[in-house]
Motif scaffolding. Structure first.
Motif, PDB file in Angstrom:
ATOM      1  N   GLY A   1       0.814  -1.213   0.000  1.00  0.00           N
ATOM      2  CA  GLY A   1       0.000   0.000   0.000  1.00  0.00           C
ATOM      3  C   GLY A   1       0.844   1.257   0.000  1.00  0.00           C
ATOM      4  N   SER A   2       0.150   2.353  -0.078  1.00  0.00           N
ATOM      5  CA  SER A   2       0.801   3.658  -0.143  1.00  0.00           C
ATOM      6  C   SER A   2       0.805   4.281   1.245  1.00  0.00           C
ATOM      7  N   GLY A   3       1.981   4.506   1.794  1.00  0.00           N
ATOM      8  CA  GLY A   3       2.074   5.108   3.113  1.00  0.00           C
ATOM      9  C   GLY A   3       3.422   4.883   3.752  1.00  0.00           C
TER      10      GLY A   3
ATOM     11  N   ASP B   1      -6.700   7.980  -4.782  1.00  0.00           N
ATOM     12  CA  ASP B   1      -7.854   7.189  -4.343  1.00  0.00           C
ATOM     13  C   ASP B   1      -8.079   7.211  -2.836  1.00  0.00           C
ATOM     14  N   GLY B   2      -7.453   8.102  -2.134  1.00  0.00           N
ATOM     15  CA  GLY B   2      -7.651   8.213  -0.687  1.00  0.00           C
ATOM     16  C   GLY B   2      -6.372   8.649  -0.005  1.00  0.00           C
ATOM     17  N   PRO B   3      -6.478   8.885   1.288  1.00  0.00           N
ATOM     18  CA  PRO B   3      -5.291   9.349   2.009  1.00  0.00           C
ATOM     19  C   PRO B   3      -4.239   8.244   2.144  1.00  0.00           C
ATOM     20  N   PRO B   4      -2.964   8.619   2.227  1.00  0.00           N
ATOM     21  CA  PRO B   4      -1.921   7.614   2.450  1.00  0.00           C
ATOM     22  C   PRO B   4      -2.062   7.013   3.844  1.00  0.00           C
ATOM     23  N   CYS B   5      -1.628   5.775   3.977  1.00  0.00           N
ATOM     24  CA  CYS B   5      -1.707   5.054   5.254  1.00  0.00           C
ATOM     25  C   CYS B   5      -0.541   5.458   6.153  1.00  0.00           C
ATOM     26  N   LEU B   6      -0.827   5.548   7.438  1.00  0.00           N
ATOM     27  CA  LEU B   6       0.193   5.868   8.437  1.00  0.00           C
ATOM     28  C   LEU B   6       0.183   4.790   9.500  1.00  0.00           C
ATOM     29  N   ASP B   7       1.274   4.058   9.600  1.00  0.00           N
ATOM     30  CA  ASP B   7       1.435   2.978  10.568  1.00  0.00           C
ATOM     31  C   ASP B   7       2.257   3.511  11.739  1.00  0.00           C
ATOM     32  N   LEU B   8       1.622   3.635  12.902  1.00  0.00           N
ATOM     33  CA  LEU B   8       2.286   4.107  14.121  1.00  0.00           C
ATOM     34  C   LEU B   8       2.557   2.943  15.071  1.00  0.00           C
ATOM     35  N   GLY B   9       2.709   1.748  14.520  1.00  0.00           N
ATOM     36  CA  GLY B   9       2.903   0.552  15.327  1.00  0.00           C
ATOM     37  C   GLY B   9       4.200   0.505  16.099  1.00  0.00           C
ATOM     38  N   GLY B  10       5.155   1.335  15.748  1.00  0.00           N
ATOM     39  CA  GLY B  10       6.441   1.334  16.438  1.00  0.00           C
ATOM     40  C   GLY B  10       6.661   2.541  17.331  1.00  0.00           C
ATOM     41  N   ILE B  11       5.608   3.288  17.613  1.00  0.00           N
ATOM     42  CA  ILE B  11       5.730   4.504  18.433  1.00  0.00           C
ATOM     43  C   ILE B  11       5.889   4.147  19.913  1.00  0.00           C
TER      44      ILE B  11
ATOM     45  N   THR C   1      -1.775  17.268  15.436  1.00  0.00           N
ATOM     46  CA  THR C   1      -1.462  17.293  14.010  1.00  0.00           C
ATOM     47  C   THR C   1      -2.011  16.052  13.314  1.00  0.00           C
ATOM     48  N   LEU C   2      -1.860  14.890  13.940  1.00  0.00           N
ATOM     49  CA  LEU C   2      -2.376  13.655  13.355  1.00  0.00           C
ATOM     50  C   LEU C   2      -3.894  13.664  13.282  1.00  0.00           C
ATOM     51  N   GLU C   3      -4.531  14.165  14.316  1.00  0.00           N
ATOM     52  CA  GLU C   3      -5.987  14.250  14.309  1.00  0.00           C
ATOM     53  C   GLU C   3      -6.460  15.133  13.151  1.00  0.00           C
ATOM     54  N   SER C   4      -5.826  16.272  12.979  1.00  0.00           N
ATOM     55  CA  SER C   4      -6.170  17.183  11.893  1.00  0.00           C
ATOM     56  C   SER C   4      -5.897  16.540  10.533  1.00  0.00           C
ATOM     57  N   ALA C   5      -4.774  15.870  10.390  1.00  0.00           N
ATOM     58  CA  ALA C   5      -4.416  15.223   9.124  1.00  0.00           C
ATOM     59  C   ALA C   5      -5.440  14.154   8.761  1.00  0.00           C
ATOM     60  N   GLN C   6      -5.868  13.370   9.737  1.00  0.00           N
ATOM     61  CA  GLN C   6      -6.855  12.335   9.451  1.00  0.00           C
ATOM     62  C   GLN C   6      -8.208  12.961   9.119  1.00  0.00           C
ATOM     63  N   ARG C   7      -8.612  13.941   9.885  1.00  0.00           N
ATOM     64  CA  ARG C   7      -9.903  14.603   9.663  1.00  0.00           C
ATOM     65  C   ARG C   7      -9.949  15.276   8.285  1.00  0.00           C
ATOM     66  N   ASN C   8      -8.829  15.806   7.818  1.00  0.00           N
ATOM     67  CA  ASN C   8      -8.772  16.508   6.540  1.00  0.00           C
ATOM     68  C   ASN C   8      -8.346  15.631   5.369  1.00  0.00           C
ATOM     69  N   GLY C   9      -8.285  14.309   5.581  1.00  0.00           N
ATOM     70  CA  GLY C   9      -7.984  13.395   4.493  1.00  0.00           C
ATOM     71  C   GLY C   9      -6.544  13.376   4.032  1.00  0.00           C
ATOM     72  N   ARG C  10      -5.618  13.803   4.883  1.00  0.00           N
ATOM     73  CA  ARG C  10      -4.193  13.782   4.522  1.00  0.00           C
ATOM     74  C   ARG C  10      -3.489  12.533   5.026  1.00  0.00           C
ATOM     75  N   ALA C  11      -4.175  11.749   5.894  1.00  0.00           N
ATOM     76  CA  ALA C  11      -3.589  10.513   6.426  1.00  0.00           C
ATOM     77  C   ALA C  11      -4.697   9.609   6.931  1.00  0.00           C
ATOM     78  N   GLN C  12      -4.465   8.308   6.843  1.00  0.00           N
ATOM     79  CA  GLN C  12      -5.350   7.320   7.444  1.00  0.00           C
ATOM     80  C   GLN C  12      -4.497   6.468   8.376  1.00  0.00           C
ATOM     81  N   ILE C  13      -4.712   6.606   9.672  1.00  0.00           N
ATOM     82  CA  ILE C  13      -3.936   5.852  10.653  1.00  0.00           C
ATOM     83  C   ILE C  13      -4.457   4.422  10.660  1.00  0.00           C
ATOM     84  N   VAL C  14      -3.572   3.485  10.313  1.00  0.00           N
ATOM     85  CA  VAL C  14      -3.979   2.086  10.154  1.00  0.00           C
ATOM     86  C   VAL C  14      -3.502   1.186  11.281  1.00  0.00           C
ATOM     87  N   SER C  15      -2.503   1.638  12.039  1.00  0.00           N
ATOM     88  CA  SER C  15      -1.967   0.828  13.125  1.00  0.00           C
ATOM     89  C   SER C  15      -1.333   1.748  14.159  1.00  0.00           C
ATOM     90  N   VAL C  16      -1.481   1.369  15.429  1.00  0.00           N
ATOM     91  CA  VAL C  16      -0.812   2.086  16.512  1.00  0.00           C
ATOM     92  C   VAL C  16      -0.138   1.072  17.417  1.00  0.00           C
TER      93      VAL C  16
END
Length: 121
Positions: A22-24, A50-60, A70-85
């Protein structure tokens, strides 16, 4: 400018790598304001139609409040889709109830192959 400079960022506290599927990007380590600038640049570099890039925060292992905003705003505005934490970040999100990410998977780390699906927080 070479896009790999954004997608393969590494410093003493954080690493950004492109996702293999995937893209992210995936972020490992500590995420603070300085690192958030690099993460947003990487997400911009992998933007797709076709949608926001995926953001994997699994290693945070750490995140500051400004990065959460910033992440909340990015997700709300379609600049990122958080897929893992990470499991650690998931506990912070559940206990505080903020910000609202999801649905995402919870990455329990390399020593634990258990992954949970979450619709919350």
């Amino acid at each position: 400018m070479d896009i790999r400079a954004f997608l393969e960022h590494h410093d003493e506290s954080m690493r950004i790598t492109p996702l293999t599927a995937g893209s992210g990007v995936r972020v490992d380590g500590e995420l603070d304001y300085r690192g958030m600038v690099a993460v947003m640049a990487a997400l911009t570099a992998v933007r797709r139609d076709d949608g926001p890039p995926c953001l994997d925060l699994g290693g945070i292992s750490f995140i500051d409040v400004e990065s959460l905003r910033t992440l909340e705003s990015a997700q709300r505005n379609g600049r990122a889709q958080i897929v893992s934490v990470s499991g650690w970040l998931h506990r912070v999100l559940v206990r505080t109830g903020w910000p609202k990410f999801g649905p995402y998977t919870v990455d329990m780390g390399a020593n634990d192959t258990h992954v949970e699906e979450s619709m919350a927080p």
